[in-house]
Motif scaffolding. Structure first.
Motif: not given
Length: 186
Positions: A97-102, A139-143, A152-159
């Motif tokens: 529903i929401t996420a913060t990527l980096g 340590h996660l990366h996601g798309v 959108k993709g990047g380092h998963v900070i919060e999801a």
């Protein structure tokens, strides 16, 4: 007699296979902007590549299922702590529903924040659990993909999950260490 006829038939098919391929029609020209994959034959284009043979290890595989509202990174960190996991690989998918990527910016030595403030599909999640300062580090990366097909993709900070996320964790006996990439915070 049966086995000799099978060998004869196999020999005929194997002999005919190259000529069958040669009879295929030539490929049509592609429209502008398209390419066909070709075999990779270039050598020496990865001079910084390092290979490390990992010892054969006993592993455990966990399926961790998250529900609506669960926060993925905190949940996986808590799972790793409770199960004393300091070396594992992670894959997964689901809905958010929401996420913060980096995006790791070496010039700033920090992550550029990428906000995801609407429903999306977690179409790829990959990462690991290692040990940092004696504690499990996830340590996660996601798309993520949106209803219009953009991503959108990047380092998963919060999801935050909605409705479900299925994560697979495979532990390793060989320890993983995750050094901070140059230019990003530890």
């Amino acid at each position: 007699a049966i086995s000799s006829s099978l060998v004869l038939t196999a020999g005929i098919v194997m002999t005919a296979a190259p000529s069958l391929r040669a009879q295929q029609p030539p490929q049509q020209p592609l429209p502008p902007g398209y390419i066909r994959p070709t075999p990779v034959t270039a050598k020496g284009l990865a001079p910084k590549m390092r290979v490390e043979v990992m010892p054969t290890a006993t592993s455990r595989t966990f399926k961790v299922t998250f529900g609506t509202g669960d926060e993925l990174v905190a949940g996986l960190t808590e799972f790793a702590e409770k199960n004393h996991i300091t070396s594992a690989h992670i894959t997964g998918l689901g809905g958010l529903i929401t996420a913060t990527l980096g995006w790791g910016d070496p010039a700033v030595r920090a992550m550029k924040k990428i906000d995801v403030a609407k429903k999306c599909e977690l179409v790829s999640l990959i990462g690991n659990i290692s040990s940092r300062n004696g504690h499990p580090y996830v340590h996660l990366h996601g798309v993520v993909a949106f209803s219009d097909g953009s991503t959108k993709g990047g380092h998963v900070i919060e999801a935050h999950v909605d409705p479900i996320a299925e994560i697979y964790i495979v532990t390793n006996d060989a320890p993983l260490s995750t050094p901070s990439p140059a230019g990003t915070p530890g």
